[in-house]
Scaffold this motif. Structure first.
Motif, PDB file in Angstrom:
ATOM      1  N   GLU A   8      -7.807  -1.214   5.878  1.00 16.53           N
ATOM      2  CA  GLU A   8      -7.133   0.039   6.232  1.00 16.53           C
ATOM      3  C   GLU A   8      -5.672  -0.006   5.802  1.00 16.53           C
ATOM      4  O   GLU A   8      -5.045  -1.055   5.759  1.00 16.53           O
ATOM      5  N   ARG A   9      -5.147   1.189   5.467  1.00 18.61           N
ATOM      6  CA  ARG A   9      -3.749   1.302   5.064  1.00 18.61           C
ATOM      7  C   ARG A   9      -2.961   2.047   6.125  1.00 18.61           C
ATOM      8  O   ARG A   9      -3.489   2.868   6.853  1.00 18.61           O
ATOM      9  N   ILE A  10      -1.677   1.756   6.151  1.00 16.47           N
ATOM     10  CA  ILE A  10      -0.734   2.470   7.001  1.00 16.47           C
ATOM     11  C   ILE A  10       0.515   2.713   6.150  1.00 16.47           C
ATOM     12  O   ILE A  10       0.873   1.892   5.308  1.00 16.47           O
ATOM     13  N   PHE A  11       1.120   3.848   6.339  1.00 14.95           N
ATOM     14  CA  PHE A  11       2.320   4.233   5.606  1.00 14.95           C
ATOM     15  C   PHE A  11       3.481   4.162   6.593  1.00 14.95           C
ATOM     16  O   PHE A  11       3.506   4.901   7.561  1.00 14.95           O
ATOM     17  N   ILE A  12       4.430   3.257   6.344  1.00 18.50           N
ATOM     18  CA  ILE A  12       5.562   3.072   7.242  1.00 18.50           C
ATOM     19  C   ILE A  12       6.857   3.237   6.454  1.00 18.50           C
ATOM     20  O   ILE A  12       7.106   2.505   5.492  1.00 18.50           O
ATOM     21  N   ALA A  67      -6.212   7.365   8.296  1.00 18.34           N
ATOM     22  CA  ALA A  67      -7.178   8.355   8.776  1.00 18.34           C
ATOM     23  C   ALA A  67      -6.583   9.763   8.849  1.00 18.34           C
ATOM     24  O   ALA A  67      -7.312  10.746   8.832  1.00 18.34           O
ATOM     25  N   HIS A  68      -5.264   9.851   8.916  1.00 19.57           N
ATOM     26  CA  HIS A  68      -4.600  11.147   9.004  1.00 19.57           C
ATOM     27  C   HIS A  68      -4.048  11.637   7.670  1.00 19.57           C
ATOM     28  O   HIS A  68      -3.399  12.680   7.611  1.00 19.57           O
ATOM     29  N   VAL A  69      -4.298  10.894   6.612  1.00 23.48           N
ATOM     30  CA  VAL A  69      -3.803  11.275   5.289  1.00 23.48           C
ATOM     31  C   VAL A  69      -4.766  12.266   4.656  1.00 23.48           C
ATOM     32  O   VAL A  69      -5.959  11.990   4.515  1.00 23.48           O
ATOM     33  N   LEU A  70      -4.249  13.416   4.298  1.00 26.42           N
ATOM     34  CA  LEU A  70      -5.034  14.462   3.646  1.00 26.42           C
ATOM     35  C   LEU A  70      -4.954  14.264   2.137  1.00 26.42           C
ATOM     36  O   LEU A  70      -3.864  14.068   1.589  1.00 26.42           O
TER      37      LEU A  70
END
Length: 140
Positions: free
Chosen positions: A9-13, A38-41
């Motif tokens: 999984e990725r996260i953008f910080i 999961a919230h990236v469109l």
């Protein structure tokens, strides 16, 4: 703040993209702007006015360098969307989004828009008339 991530999984910080190779949890010890994968469109999913606004706001979170240009576009899209819908829930929600933008609370703006998706879908499908509040509208 504790964030649990699954393997891959990725996260953008703060504009950086991080991917974890195994299940892990992160603890953010200070204020950081982040967006979960999961919230990236994706661009191909920007098929409605609210999704287009969401995409632009998410771009502001993911690429802070280009945020000022994206903010201008977001303001144009919000004004246009406000003219498109007369539903009070959507119009009021857009007002909340603008207030969050003014306070640089983009995550809250995204959350507000996600909460309006179902109303927009009902209006666009013709299941609900685009008048007053959703709870007070007649079925089409």
């Amino acid at each position: 703040m504790h964030i649990a991530l699954k393997a891959g999984e990725r996260i953008f910080i703060n504009g950086a993209v991080l991917r974890v190779d195994r299940k892990t949890s992160l603890e953010l010890m200070n204020n950081a702007v982040f967006l979960l994968e999961a919230h990236v469109l994706q661009p191909q999913d920007t098929t409605t006015p609210l999704r287009q606004i969401y995409f632009v706001l998410q771009s502001m979170l993911m690429d802070p360098v280009a945020a000022s240009h994206a903010r201008d576009l977001a303001e144009v899209l919000i004004a246009s969307t406000r003219k498109t819908f007369s539903n009070r829930d959507i119009v009021d929600g857009l007002g909340e989004v603008e207030a969050y933008m003014a306070e640089d609370r983009l995550f809250d703006a995204l959350k507000t828009i996600r909460g309006l998706y179902s109303i927009e879908a009902m209006i666009m499908s013709g299941k609900v008339a685009d008048r007053s509040r959703t709870g007070e509208t007649e079925a089409a």
